[in-house]
Design an enzyme around this catalytic site. Structure first.
Site, PDB file in Angstrom:
ATOM      1  N   LYS A   1       0.839  -1.199   0.000  1.00 18.70           N
ATOM      2  CA  LYS A   1       0.000   0.000   0.000  1.00 18.70           C
ATOM      3  C   LYS A   1       0.874   1.248   0.000  1.00 18.70           C
ATOM      4  CE  LYS A   1      -4.016  -1.720   2.576  1.00 18.70           C
ATOM      5  NZ  LYS A   1      -4.996  -1.533   1.481  1.00 18.70           N
TER       6      LYS A   1
ATOM      7  N   ARG B   1     -10.410 -11.417   1.717  1.00 11.49           N
ATOM      8  CA  ARG B   1     -11.213 -12.503   1.153  1.00 11.49           C
ATOM      9  C   ARG B   1     -10.480 -13.837   1.207  1.00 11.49           C
ATOM     10  NH1 ARG B   1     -11.605  -9.092  -4.306  1.00 11.49           N
ATOM     11  NH2 ARG B   1     -11.251  -7.448  -2.762  1.00 11.49           N
TER      12      ARG B   1
HETATM   13  N1  BES Z   1      -8.292  -3.639   4.295  1.00 15.48           N
HETATM   14  C1  BES Z   1      -8.388  -3.239   2.955  1.00 15.48           C
HETATM   15  C2  BES Z   1      -9.659  -2.462   2.654  1.00 15.48           C
HETATM   16  C3  BES Z   1      -9.670  -1.049   3.120  1.00 15.48           C
HETATM   17  C4  BES Z   1      -8.877  -0.092   2.525  1.00 15.48           C
HETATM   18  C5  BES Z   1     -10.512  -0.671   4.134  1.00 15.48           C
HETATM   19  C6  BES Z   1      -8.926   1.223   2.963  1.00 15.48           C
HETATM   20  C7  BES Z   1     -10.577   0.638   4.556  1.00 15.48           C
HETATM   21  C8  BES Z   1      -9.766   1.589   3.971  1.00 15.48           C
HETATM   22  C9  BES Z   1      -8.364  -4.462   2.041  1.00 15.48           C
HETATM   23  O1  BES Z   1      -7.585  -5.515   2.478  1.00 15.48           O
HETATM   24  C10 BES Z   1      -7.812  -4.010   0.738  1.00 15.48           C
HETATM   25  O2  BES Z   1      -6.667  -3.662   0.696  1.00 15.48           O
HETATM   26  N2  BES Z   1      -8.639  -4.026  -0.291  1.00 15.48           N
HETATM   27  C11 BES Z   1      -8.231  -3.580  -1.575  1.00 15.48           C
HETATM   28  C12 BES Z   1      -8.797  -4.541  -2.577  1.00 15.48           C
HETATM   29  C13 BES Z   1      -8.236  -4.355  -3.964  1.00 15.48           C
HETATM   30  C14 BES Z   1      -6.773  -4.732  -3.993  1.00 15.48           C
HETATM   31  C15 BES Z   1      -9.017  -5.221  -4.927  1.00 15.48           C
HETATM   32  C16 BES Z   1      -8.799  -2.174  -1.775  1.00 15.48           C
HETATM   33  O3  BES Z   1      -9.916  -1.903  -1.334  1.00 15.48           O
HETATM   34  O4  BES Z   1      -8.086  -1.362  -2.346  1.00 15.48           O
HETATM   35 MN    MN Z   2      -5.574  -5.314   1.857  1.00 16.80          MN
END
Ligand code: BES
Ligand code: MN
Ligand code: ZN
Length: 501
Positions: free
Chosen positions: A281, A355
């Site tokens: 990230k 997931r």
């Molecule tokens: N934990 C995150 C989702 C999230 C991101 C919640 C920011 C709250 C704030 C999750 O694990 C994630 O990183 N999801 C990705 C999915 C994508 C790679 C398909 C996302 O939402 O960017």
């Molecule tokens: Mn994630």
């Protein structure tokens, strides 16, 4: 803080402070009116002179209302212009009153807010909301402050006043339920607020054991990496590879219902820190990914509240817990893993890890022969794009279950909003190399994430709450909210025939 319930009128019950409502332009609630009389018309005089605000949620403190008044202060809360309050308005007003009374010197207070008219809500609901508002105003997270701790609040006791003796029992039951939900929310908030280095998968497992110590009715089992390997949880374990912290699968069981009654199973995403893995990230606000276990925290909070209330249901809480970090041994984009269900997954993005851990947990819970399974997860940033911070995203394969959760959210002022699970979305998960990819390729990220989970929940009734937007706040008020404990608890209370109305 203690909560008690008393019946009686405002001109007789004694205390350090009375909390009453007044609507614009000069409409006194019954309790306000009685206090006005015994205080020689102080309230109405100050209303006339414009010294009492009647706008919704504005508060005014009257000191020394006179010798014949049974209280030494009156806290007047503005109710706005409308004859009836909406549920939301009542929650706002109760919150403002709770905040304001703590700023007075009063050590106890009598609350006369349950007498206000709220559209479609009765005494029990109002009582629960007052308790929740009072407790929310008290919540502090200063475990890691070595100084600057907030001073101990003066307010020690809140007495909820009802007019008739016949209302006492309903109000007392509502207080008990409000307190249990507040305890659950506090626990969820505290677990969420703890930093990643002090809230590891092992720490969460320890938390489950602690919970068992207070509530003997709980059974706790923690599966370690070896046990998960035996079960073939290749998806969950692929996420844990990038971390030095061993993953845990935490199982908490509460049996308060008939032996033969199928349990409700709650599954909570427990990523104790989500750096994204190799699909790292960006740095901005990455600290907030310590909140990526708020689904798990909700499960803990609900287990605690249900055990405290001894609800006549069977409930199982399952928490897959791991970190998601980059490491030389971490999963890489393109890696293919085999889930416990036997289905293979191409990990196109290691940041779509929630997931991956949930799918194995969702396969595992089949062994409980569940009546329904509800998973809770801070799953997608896309959910914040769709619904902001107002509502959780809700998807499922059984409409009556979805409807019951929508209704519970509406009732508890902890809303969810349904999104569709049409097969067109599911088609986005096609992979050239495995049974499915772990991400979609055409928008609707919240739905494709749920579609992915839907491939592991075909054998039972299932609903998924994406709580990415509601579980915590950013900015100056950064911190976990305790949501959606109120929604889930309302659902469980309604199932038990104990929802306050
Ligand atoms: N934990 C995150 C989702 C999230 C991101 C919640 C920011 C709250 C704030 C999750 O694990 C994630 O990183 N999801 C990705 C999915 C994508 C790679 C398909 C996302 O939402 O960017
Ligand atoms: Mn994630
Ligand atoms: Zn995550």
């Amino acid at each position: 803080m203690d909560f008690t319930v008393k019946s009686g009128e405002a001109d007789t019950l004694r205390g350090a402070c009375a909390i009453v409502g007044v609507a614009a332009p000069r409409r006194l609630s019954p309790a306000a009116s009685r206090l006005d009389k015994v205080s020689g018309g102080r309230i109405s005089a100050l209303l006339k002179s414009g010294d009492i605000a009647t706008e919704l949620g504005k508060t005014t403190v009257l000191h020394c209302p006179g010798e014949s008044a049974p209280v030494s202060r009156i806290l007047v809360v503005g109710c706005g212009k409308n004859k009836h309050l909406s549920a939301r308005q009542f929650v706002t007003l109760a919150g403002a009153a709770a905040q304001a009374v703590q700023n007075t010197g009063a050590a106890d207070a009598l609350v006369y807010l349950a007498e206000l008219d709220v559209d479609g809500r009765g005494l029990g609901w109002k009582t629960r909301q007052i308790v929740l508002a009072a407790r929310a105003s008290r919540y502090r997270f200063d475990e890691f402050k070595s100084h600057d701790k907030a001073p101990k609040p003066r307010l020690k006791r809140l007495t909820l006043a009802v007019t008739g003796r016949s209302q006492l029992n309903a109000a007392k039951a509502a207080v008990a339920r409000g307190l249990a939900i507040a305890n659950g929310m506090d626990l969820a908030r505290t677990l969420g607020n703890r930093p990643g280095n002090r809230c590891t998968p092992g720490d969460l497992a320890e938390q489950a054991r602690t919970l068992k110590k207070t509530h003997g009715s709980l059974k706790v089992e923690v599966l370690d990496q070896k046990a998960m390997e035996k079960l073939g949880m290749g998806a969950l374990l692929s996420v844990a590879r990038g971390s030095r912290q061993p993953p845990k699968l935490i199982v908490m069981e509460y049996r308060g219902g008939k032996k033969t009654a199928k349990p409700v199973v709650l599954v909570g995403k427990g990523v104790t820190f989500d750096a994204g893995g190799i699909s790292l990230k960006p740095g901005k606000a990455m600290d907030e990914m310590k909140f990526d276990m708020c689904g798990a925290a909700t499960v803990f909070g609900c287990m605690e509240a249900v055990a405290e209330l001894k609800l006549p249901i069977n409930l199982v809480g399952v928490v897959p817990a791991t970190e998601n970090l980059p490491d030389g041994d971490a999963s890489k984009p393109g890696d293919i893993v085999t889930s416990m269900s036997g289905q293979t997954i191409e990990v196109l993005n290691t940041d779509a890890e929630g997931r991956l851990i949930l799918c194995d947990a969702l396969t595992y819970v089949k062994k409980f022969n569940p009546d329904v399974v509800i998973d809770l997860a801070t799953l997608t940033g896309a959910c914040i794009v769709a619904l902001g911070h107002e509502a959780a995203g809700l998807l499922g394969n059984h409409q009556p279950l979805v409807d019951a959760l929508l209704e519970a959210g509406e009732s508890a002022c902890d809303r969810a909003w349904q999104l569709p699970l049409w097969e067109e979305y599911d088609e986005q998960l096609a992979s050239n190399f495995a049974d499915m990819a772990n991400i979609g390729n055409g928008g609707a990220g919240t739905i494709t994430a749920a579609s992915f989970l839907g491939r592991f929940t075909r054998d039972y009734r299932w609903a998924h709450l994406d709580i990415a937007g509601v579980a915590w706040k950013s900015g100056a008020e950064k911190g976990a909210t305790g949501r959606p404990v109120p929604l889930v608890m309302q659902y469980l209370l309604a199932r038990s025939g104990k929802s306050d109305s």
